[in-house]
Motif scaffolding. Structure first.
Motif, PDB file in Angstrom:
ATOM      1  N   GLN A 249      90.582 -11.504  79.807  1.00 21.36           N
ATOM      2  CA  GLN A 249      91.038 -10.126  80.000  1.00 21.36           C
ATOM      3  C   GLN A 249      89.902  -9.109  79.832  1.00 21.36           C
ATOM      4  N   HIS A 250      89.131  -9.265  78.772  1.00 18.06           N
ATOM      5  CA  HIS A 250      88.094  -8.267  78.491  1.00 18.06           C
ATOM      6  C   HIS A 250      86.999  -8.327  79.564  1.00 18.06           C
ATOM      7  N   PRO A 251      86.532  -7.180  80.057  1.00 17.62           N
ATOM      8  CA  PRO A 251      85.499  -7.196  81.097  1.00 17.62           C
ATOM      9  C   PRO A 251      84.250  -7.998  80.691  1.00 17.62           C
ATOM     10  N   TYR A 252      83.899  -7.994  79.411  1.00 21.25           N
ATOM     11  CA  TYR A 252      82.726  -8.762  78.990  1.00 21.25           C
ATOM     12  C   TYR A 252      83.003 -10.268  79.083  1.00 21.25           C
ATOM     13  N   GLY A 287      81.876   4.642  70.648  1.00 18.25           N
ATOM     14  CA  GLY A 287      83.097   4.204  71.317  1.00 18.25           C
ATOM     15  C   GLY A 287      83.084   2.705  71.519  1.00 18.25           C
ATOM     16  N   CYS A 288      83.457   2.256  72.708  1.00 20.63           N
ATOM     17  CA  CYS A 288      83.356   0.825  73.033  1.00 20.63           C
ATOM     18  C   CYS A 288      81.890   0.518  73.295  1.00 20.63           C
ATOM     19  N   SER A 289      81.298  -0.366  72.507  1.00 23.73           N
ATOM     20  CA  SER A 289      79.850  -0.602  72.635  1.00 23.73           C
ATOM     21  C   SER A 289      79.489  -1.284  73.964  1.00 23.73           C
ATOM     22  N   PHE A 290      80.505  -1.737  74.697  1.00 28.76           N
ATOM     23  CA  PHE A 290      80.246  -2.371  75.992  1.00 28.76           C
ATOM     24  C   PHE A 290      80.234  -1.339  77.123  1.00 28.76           C
ATOM     25  N   HIS A 291      80.579  -0.067  76.819  1.00 29.90           N
ATOM     26  CA  HIS A 291      80.833   0.882  77.914  1.00 29.90           C
ATOM     27  C   HIS A 291      79.624   1.124  78.846  1.00 29.90           C
ATOM     28  N   PRO A 292      78.349   1.099  78.344  1.00 29.78           N
ATOM     29  CA  PRO A 292      77.253   1.344  79.310  1.00 29.78           C
ATOM     30  C   PRO A 292      77.134   0.260  80.397  1.00 29.78           C
ATOM     31  N   ARG A 293      77.739  -0.903  80.156  1.00 32.10           N
ATOM     32  CA  ARG A 293      77.608  -2.011  81.120  1.00 32.10           C
ATOM     33  C   ARG A 293      78.927  -2.319  81.826  1.00 32.10           C
ATOM     34  N   CYS A 294      79.977  -1.570  81.507  1.00 35.90           N
ATOM     35  CA  CYS A 294      81.309  -1.927  81.990  1.00 35.90           C
ATOM     36  C   CYS A 294      81.660  -1.168  83.271  1.00 35.90           C
ATOM     37  N   SER A 295      82.022  -1.900  84.302  1.00 37.95           N
ATOM     38  CA  SER A 295      82.355  -1.249  85.577  1.00 37.95           C
ATOM     39  C   SER A 295      83.736  -0.595  85.536  1.00 37.95           C
ATOM     40  N   ASN A 296      84.534  -0.900  84.489  1.00 38.28           N
ATOM     41  CA  ASN A 296      85.868  -0.300  84.368  1.00 38.28           C
ATOM     42  C   ASN A 296      85.895   0.911  83.441  1.00 38.28           C
ATOM     43  N   ALA A 297      84.727   1.272  82.888  1.00 33.28           N
ATOM     44  CA  ALA A 297      84.704   2.273  81.807  1.00 33.28           C
ATOM     45  C   ALA A 297      85.336   3.604  82.225  1.00 33.28           C
ATOM     46  N   LEU A 298      86.092   4.189  81.270  1.00 35.11           N
ATOM     47  CA  LEU A 298      86.715   5.509  81.424  1.00 35.11           C
ATOM     48  C   LEU A 298      85.975   6.474  80.501  1.00 35.11           C
ATOM     49  N   LEU A 300      87.124   8.009  78.060  1.00 34.51           N
ATOM     50  CA  LEU A 300      87.586   7.674  76.706  1.00 34.51           C
ATOM     51  C   LEU A 300      86.713   6.590  76.049  1.00 34.51           C
ATOM     52  N   CYS A 301      86.207   5.675  76.874  1.00 35.86           N
ATOM     53  CA  CYS A 301      85.509   4.488  76.346  1.00 35.86           C
ATOM     54  C   CYS A 301      84.227   4.842  75.590  1.00 35.86           C
ATOM     55  N   SER A 302      83.581   5.933  75.956  1.00 33.22           N
ATOM     56  CA  SER A 302      82.340   6.290  75.251  1.00 33.22           C
ATOM     57  C   SER A 302      82.616   7.108  73.992  1.00 33.22           C
ATOM     58  N   THR A 305      86.528   3.863  69.834  1.00 40.49           N
ATOM     59  CA  THR A 305      86.378   2.407  69.731  1.00 40.49           C
ATOM     60  C   THR A 305      87.741   1.746  69.922  1.00 40.49           C
ATOM     61  N   PRO A 306      87.877   0.822  70.868  1.00 39.87           N
ATOM     62  CA  PRO A 306      89.188   0.173  71.053  1.00 39.87           C
ATOM     63  C   PRO A 306      89.485  -0.805  69.927  1.00 39.87           C
ATOM     64  N   VAL A 307      90.740  -0.814  69.473  1.00 41.22           N
ATOM     65  CA  VAL A 307      91.135  -1.790  68.449  1.00 41.22           C
ATOM     66  C   VAL A 307      91.771  -2.989  69.159  1.00 41.22           C
ATOM     67  N   ALA A 318      90.255  -6.292  72.699  1.00 37.58           N
ATOM     68  CA  ALA A 318      89.827  -4.964  72.230  1.00 37.58           C
ATOM     69  C   ALA A 318      89.264  -4.196  73.420  1.00 37.58           C
ATOM     70  N   CYS A 319      90.164  -3.560  74.165  1.00 41.18           N
ATOM     71  CA  CYS A 319      89.756  -2.796  75.354  1.00 41.18           C
ATOM     72  C   CYS A 319      90.837  -1.762  75.640  1.00 41.18           C
ATOM     73  N   HIS A 320      90.427  -0.532  75.952  1.00 46.30           N
ATOM     74  CA  HIS A 320      91.424   0.505  76.243  1.00 46.30           C
ATOM     75  C   HIS A 320      92.257   0.157  77.467  1.00 46.30           C
ATOM     76  N   LEU A 321      91.700  -0.666  78.331  1.00 47.74           N
ATOM     77  CA  LEU A 321      92.407  -0.997  79.571  1.00 47.74           C
ATOM     78  C   LEU A 321      93.132  -2.344  79.493  1.00 47.74           C
ATOM     79  N   ALA A 322      93.267  -2.865  78.274  1.00 49.11           N
ATOM     80  CA  ALA A 322      93.793  -4.234  78.136  1.00 49.11           C
ATOM     81  C   ALA A 322      95.146  -4.401  78.838  1.00 49.11           C
TER      82      ALA A 322
HETATM   83 FE1  SF4 Z   1      85.216  -1.370  79.491  1.00 50.49          FE
HETATM   84 FE2  SF4 Z   1      86.421   0.708  78.322  1.00 50.49          FE
HETATM   85 FE3  SF4 Z   1      87.421  -1.733  78.041  1.00 50.49          FE
HETATM   86 FE4  SF4 Z   1      85.161  -1.081  76.830  1.00 50.49          FE
HETATM   87  S1  SF4 Z   1      87.182  -0.204  76.435  1.00 50.49           S
HETATM   88  S2  SF4 Z   1      85.555  -2.931  77.931  1.00 50.49           S
HETATM   89  S3  SF4 Z   1      84.212   0.264  78.352  1.00 50.49           S
HETATM   90  S4  SF4 Z   1      87.254  -0.566  79.960  1.00 50.49           S
END
Ligand code: SF4
Length: 339
Positions: A249-252, A287-298, A300-302, A305-307, A318-322
Motif C-alpha cells: 500500500q505505501h508508495p515506498y 511531515g512524511c519523511s518520504f514526501h520529497p520522493r513520493c509521486s502521490n504527495a499532497l 499536507l504530506c510536507s 506526519t502520518p500515523v 503510515a500514509c495520508h493516502l492509505a
Molecule cells: Fe506519499 Fe504523502 Fe503518503 Fe507520505 S503521506 S507516502 S508523501 S502520499
C-alpha cells in the motif's frame, strides 16, 4: 493465542551530534530509529526491511542490548527490560541470541568448534565439562554437522558450515528469540536455501521467534510470517508477508518491491523508480519523511506526519493516502478476480 515474546513500544535511538573541540556541546541528533513499535510472537518470523541506514540494524542492536534506547520500551514476555532484576536480565541475555552475516568474523579463529559452541554453556550454566561436550555434539547434529567436528577449527569449514556453527552456538542456551542479521547474504547462492531451510526447521521444532534483518526481498519473502518496512527510522507499513508482497500500500513499499521484481520476467508490473536519494537522518524532511520522493504527495504530506492506520486485518500503513490507495488496490483485485 501464541505468546508474544517481544514487544517494542515507540522505540527511539537518537545519536547526539556535537560541535566544539574542548567544550563539546550537542547541536543536533541523528534520528536513526524514530518511534518504532512491533511485536514478535513465539514461532514467528518478523522481518525488518528497507534501504541501508533506515534503522533496522540499530533496532536489532537495541534488542540485543548493544545500544540503549533514547526513548521507548522493550518488553520481553510482558516485562519491561528497564525493570528486570539482574537475574531476569541474565535470563533475557540467554533467551535472546543472534546470528550475524559473516561467520568468518563472528567465530573466534583460535578456538576449536567445541569451545565456540560450548562457551555460552560454560559462562551461563554450571555444568560438568562432560555434559557440555555432550550438548555440543548434540547441537552439531541438530545443525547438520558431525559430532566429531567439535575438534576442528573454523577455517576447516566452508562458509555454509561456519554459519551452521554460528547457529549451533546461538541455540546452545535454548533461546526463545534469535536476531538474524543478514544470515545468508554472505553465502553462495547455492547454499542459501539450505541455511534458510535449517532455520525454518529449527523454528518449527523449538517454536523460536526470529527477527530477520535482510535487504534481499526474496529471502524475506521465503522466511517471514510478517514484514515491517522501514524508511528513515520509522515503520511505514506492516503486514502479513503474502499480503505485503501481493498488495503493498505505501508508495515506498511499492517502489521497493517493484525494484526487487524487475529481474522477474513473469511480472508485468513496471518498476517504480524513486527520484533522489534517501535524505539524511540528521535532518529528515518535515511531515512524511518520504514526501520529497513520493509521486502521490499532497501539500499536507510536507506538514503532518502520518500515523500508522490499520487498513486490513494486521495491515498497517503510515500514509495520508492509505485509505485511497487501499480502495484502489481493492478495485484492482476485484478486476483481476473477474472471470
Ligand atoms: Fe506519499 Fe504523502 Fe503518503 Fe507520505 S503521506 S507516502 S508523501 S502520499
Amino acid at each position: 493465542m501464541t505468546e508474544v515474546l517481544l514487544e517494542a513500544q515507540s522505540l527511539k535511538k537518537h545519536f547526539p551530534v556535537t560541535a566544539g573541540f574542548i567544550l563539546a556541546r550537542t547541536v543536533s541528533s541523528i534520528k536513526a530509529v524514530d518511534g518504532v513499535s512491533f511485536i514478535i510472537r513465539q514461532g514467528e518470523t518478523l522481518s525488518l526491511v528497507g534501504e541501508s541506514g533506515c534503522g533496522k540494524t540499530t533496532t536489532a542492536k537495541m534488542i540485543l542490548l548493544l545500544e540503549d534506547p533514547t526513548m521507548g520500551s522493550i518488553l520481553f514476555r510482558g516485562k519491561d527490560l528497564q525493570r528486570l532484576t539482574p537475574a531476569e536480565m541474565k535470563e533475557y541475555r540467554a533467551s535472546v541470541q543472534a546470528v550475524f552475516q559473516d561467520p568468518w568474523s563472528s567465530l573466534n579463529p583460535r578456538l576449536r568448534v567445541g569451545s565456540i559452541i560450548g562457551e555460552p554453556l560454560v559462562v551461563n550454566r554450571a555444568l560438568p565439562s562432560k555434559a557440555i561436550q555432550e550438548q555440543v555434539r548434540e547441537l552439531l547434529l541438530q545443525v547438520g554437522l558431525r559430532p566429531d567436528h567439535d575438534d576442528l577449527y573454523p577455517h576447516e569449514f566452508s562458509g555454509g558450515q561456519r554459519q551452521r556453527i554460528a547457529i549451533a552456538r546461538a541455540l546452545s542456551l535454548k533461546p526463545a528469540l534469535i536476531v538474524l542479521d543478514e544470515p545468508v547474504s554472505a553465502l553462495d547462492v547455492s547454499i542459501r536455501a539450505q541455511i534458510m531451510n535449517l532455520l525454518k526447521d529449527l523454528q518449527h521444532q523449538y517454536g523460536l521467534g526470529y527477527l530477520l534483518i535482510a535487504h534481499n526481498l526474496a529471502t524475506v519473502r521465503y522466511m517471514s510470517h510478517r514484514v515491517a518496512v522501514m524508511y528513515l527510522g520509522k515503520i511505514v507499513e506492516t503486514a502479513q508477508t503474502k499480503q505485503l508482497f501481493s498488495h503493498p500500500q505505501h508508495p515506498y513499499t511499492r517502489a521497493l518491491i517493484s525494484a526487487a521484481l524487475r529481474s522477474r520476467p513473469d511480472t508485468q508490473d513496471e518498476e517504480i523508480v524513486l527520484p533522489g536519494e534517501v535524505p539524511s537522518p540528521l535532518d529528515p524532511p518535515p511531515g512524511c519523511s518520504f514526501h520529497p520522493r513520493c509521486s502521490n504527495a499532497l501539500p499536507l504530506c510536507s506538514k503532518t506526519t502520518p500515523v500508522p492506520r490499520e487498513q486490513e486485518r494486521g495491515h498497517w500503513v503510515a500514509c495520508h493516502l492509505a485509505e485511497t490507495l487501499t480502495v484502489a488496490t481493492r478495485a484492482t483485485i476485484s478486476a483481476e478476480e473477474r472471470p
